[in-house]
Structure formats: C-alpha cells, structure tokens
Design a protein around this motif. Structure first.
Motif: not given
Length: 495
Positions: A94, A96, A100, A102, A107, A110, A117, A198
């Motif tokens: 995924v 992102v 978005y 978490p 998410l 996932a 991610v 991220w």
C-alpha cells in the motif's frame, strides 16, 4: 508478467525492491489518494509493471480518465469502501498519499496483515537510480519556512553549477523528479510531517528542521508525536544536520538522531555564530562551519543590507537564508555562488509581499502565515501594525501569539470563522488595542470590508499586515486566494 512466489510474504518481497531495476512486475499495489501525489505514484508503478489500484474519496473526471489511460484502476468511496477495495485487490503493498491518517481502515488492516505501507517519498528513494547515478538528496522540514528555504537552497545549488531540482511538498512530487530524463545532481526535497511519518530508508546528504511550533496536532494526536515525525528528517543524514540554534527542540532532534558516522551538527542563528554555526556579525552573514580555520575566522556570504535591497531582510527570512546557505555549503557550493543566488532571488507571492500603499499606510500580504508561529515571525518584521487575522485555527492556541505581538499592534481586523479565540486572547493581552470584526458572509465582501476597517485604524507609517495565523478554507479556496483577494481590495481602495 512475473508470478509471485507464494512462499514469500509481501513484506519479504517488498523489502527486496530497493531499485528501479528490481523486479516489480506483477506486484499488486493499492494507492491511497487520487491527487497529484497519488497519480505520480500510480504512474510510476504502472511503468514498473505493477498491478495498480487507486482509491480515494473522489477525483476530478479528467484525473479518473488519466488513471485509466495509464493502465491503473480507480475506485471511489468512503474509508470503509476504500479498505474493501484494497482487500479485494489482494494488495501486497500500500502506498499512501500525505494526509491519510495511519488509523484509517485500509492502513490499519494492512498493518494487521503484515502488508507493507510506504509513502511516496520512501518509494522515490528506492527508485532514485532510474536515470543512472542517483541524485543526492537535501531534506527540509519545519513548521514554517520550508518552501522558501527549499527554493533558496535550490537557487544556491544551481548558482554553484549543480543540476538541482526542488520537489516534494513544494508541489512537484518526488517521483516525477526522479523520472525526469537526464536526472539531477541534487534533489532539494521539502517534507511535511505527514510525509516524514512514513520515511524509513531515506539517507540525505544534508537535512534541516527549521523550527517547531504547534501545528497539525489534530492529525498527529499530540505535540510529541508531531515532533517525532519532524525528527525523522535527520535520520541517516550523511554530511550535515542543520538546526536552529534559537529553537532548542531542533537541537535535541539532532542529538537524538541516528546519523551516518561523520555527519556534523551545524547550527544557524540570527546572533553571532559559534564554531560550526552560521550567523550574523555586524550585519554580515557569516559561515563558521564550512572552513578549516573555523575557530579563528569566518567566511562572508552576504550582508543584511544586500538582502534588504532584494526584500529578504525580515528576520525570519534571514533565518531561512542562513539555513539554506548551510545546506548549500554542505553540498560544496562556494560563498560567491550563494551571494549571487540571493541577489537574483524573489520570494513567492503571499510571503511578506508588499501589495500597495494608501495615504502613507503600507499593505503587506503574508497570507501564507497560516499558523501562530508563522504570524509571530511576520509581525516581528514591523514596528507598528494593523493586523488582519483569523480563519480556521485548527485548535491551536493563539494567546501566546497575541501576547507577544501586543506591543506592536495599532489595531486588529478579524476575519474568518474562529474570531472568538482571537477576541478572547486580545481581551486578556491587548485590551486597549482597537478591534474591528468583519462579519461579511460573502467571500467577495470579506477583503474589501477588511481593508476599509484597517484604513480606519491605521495612521501614516503603519503597516496593514495580512498574517492570519489560521487556515483559509472557511472563506477562501486556499491561502493564495485569500492573499490575492486582499491585494485586489487594496488596489480597489486606491493602493
């Protein structure tokens, strides 16, 4: 199409995909978000041969058509529908888009299933070798000043003869930059706290967190979580971690960072620089970090007088100049190139931008000051101000800003939805300052009424400053729309 080995987990497969030349074919990827960033992700992954699904709350018709044209698939819906689409796709990865949270269902599911991610910045780092030798990265974050510093550093690098490109949160996705024909020597990457959340592998040549003030706390959940996200900018830095001497939080970030052996801490300050710092000495911007004899001497970069001739002498802009110069010096740019870059540099619109003068009253647009920290810096650039403020405060306390600015205020004009927070703070900390409220419900009337009210409060020599300390979306499309309407209203009033 490559057939994935079912004995290999998604996490194991993705862990090995760290190059453009790796075998990405057939990887089932779900991209959350169909904006500019999401489209760049989808376009990149399709080019790599992945099976790509894009999901989002919605998208413009032309964007949906483009997603189809490149060979991806788009599914619109709320958070639950997006999670269902990701499950149905059988996503092994995924990616992102910024913004978005978490814990959105897609998410969270996932993470529970062990599906990796990534953010777009992390993906771009893995793919940075598309055009051959990867560009060096310079990473820039901070609550305020990111875009200006990114632009300054890029201009300095280019003046030094390097093929430098600004990208990231500045508006041009990093994935677009790494795929441009011919490549670049340096990518100057502006990073938001959302993007940094991220980041796990990025290892920049130099990095900076310009400052820290409360912002986006509704997304991160706490000040501590926001600071932790920002601190990711320093991780794995190889040459120079640049920090703000006057903001101890940034110094602690550097002290706690896990950097590459040999990386140096380099400070910047509006005061006299110590060893390994850049600062100001008798009106001269001086470098005591990037020279051999830094204990006894310094290199001149430019002067405050020279900056003033080019509209760059506001204290918070000088800080941005010093930070950008430190990053450029870390990349080997000589002082003369930094001076030359500054002499041709122009600030973006809506950043301390003069927009007119009426009867000796100057009007300045700093609509980009969308939080109290930025507005504090903006107000500090002028001695006597009629302040145009208000909008969506996003839950941030404006009282410390009002208290700090009280002595400069000749008057206040309040616009926007969250006027009550400003009124309460002004009542406590500046009870004698006259306040006018703009109650116009129509967007077209807000700025004409604000300019008229400001003229009633201002005297010759005053500055009417639009530095709202709040977001704009309650009444305007964005901060640029707000600033443009302010400038138009000034011109219509005779400015």
């Amino acid at each position: 199409m490559a057939v994935p080995d079912e004995r290999v987990s998604p996490a194991e497969r993705v862990a090995g995909l760290t190059s453009w030349s790796a075998d990405w074919r057939g990887l089932r990827v779900a991209v959350l978000g169909a904006g500019v960033t999401g489209f760049s992700v989808a376009d990149t992954l399709v080019e790599l041969g992945c099976d790509v699904l894009v999901t989002g709350a919605g998208a413009a018709a032309d964007r949906i058509e483009l997603i189809d044209v490149i060979g991806a698939r788009f599914v619109a819906g709320d958070e639950a529908a997006q999670a269902a689409a990701v499950r149905e796709h059988g996503a092994e990865l995924v990616v992102v888009s910024p913004g978005y949270h978490p814990d959105v269902p897609a998410l969270a599911e996932a993470a529970a299933a062990g599906i990796p991610v990534l953010g777009d910045v992390e993906l771009a780092w893995r793919l940075r070798d598309k055009e051959g030798a990867p560009a060096e990265w310079i990473a820039i974050t901070g609550t305020n000043g990111k875009t200006t510093t990114t632009q300054l550093a890029t201009a300095m690098l280019q003046a030094g003869g390097l093929r430098a490109r600004a990208c990231g949160n500045i508006g041009s996705p990093v994935l677009d930059a790494i795929r441009e024909p011919g490549g670049h020597d340096v990518l100057v990457v502006e990073l938001s706290s959302y993007q940094l959340h991220w980041v796990n592998l990025v290892s920049p040549l130099a990095s900076v967190c310009l400052n820290i003030a409360d912002d986006h706390l509704d997304w991160h959940g706490s000040r501590e979580a926001y600071i932790a996200a920002k601190a990711h900018v320093y991780e794995r830095t190889r040459v120079a971690c640049v920090y703000n001497v006057d903001d101890p939080v940034t110094m602690r970030m550097v002290e706690d960072a896990d950097v590459v052996e040999g990386a140096r801490a380099v400070g910047f300050t509006l005061g006299v620089p110590a060893v390994s710092e850049l600062g100001v000495v008798d009106g001269i911007l001086a470098d005591r970090a990037f020279l051999d004899d830094r204990r006894r001497s310094a290199l001149e970069l430019t002067t405050v007088e020279d900056l003033a001739e080019h509209g760059l002498a506001a204290p918070h802009v000088v800080q941005d100049v010093l930070a950008a110069a430190a990053l450029a010096r870390a990349a080997g740019v000589p002082p003369v190139a930094i001076r030359d870059a500054l002499r041709s540099f122009e600030l973006d619109a809506h950043r301390i931008q003069p927009v007119g003068e009426i009867d000796g009253v100057r009007f300045v647009d700093d609509s980009k000051a969308t939080n109290p920290h930025a507005a504090t810096a903006s107000l500090g650039a002028f001695e006597r101000v009629v302040w145009v403020a208000g909008g969506l405060t996003k839950g941030v306390d404006v009282a410390p800003l009002v208290e700090a600015a009280a002595g400069r205020l000749a008057g206040v004009v309040l616009i926007g939805a969250d006027r009550s927070a400003f009124l309460a703070a002004l009542g406590r900390h500046a009870p004698d300052v006259p306040v006018a409220e703009v109650t116009a419900g129509e967007t077209d009337r807000v700025m004409p009424d604000a300019v008229a009210a400001a003229l009633d409060l201002a005297a010759p020599g005053d500055v009417v400053l639009l530095a709202p300390a709040a977001a704009s979306m309650d009444q305007f499309t964005d901060y640029a729309d707000r600033g443009r309407r302010f400038a138009e209203a000034v011109r219509a009033a005779g400015g």
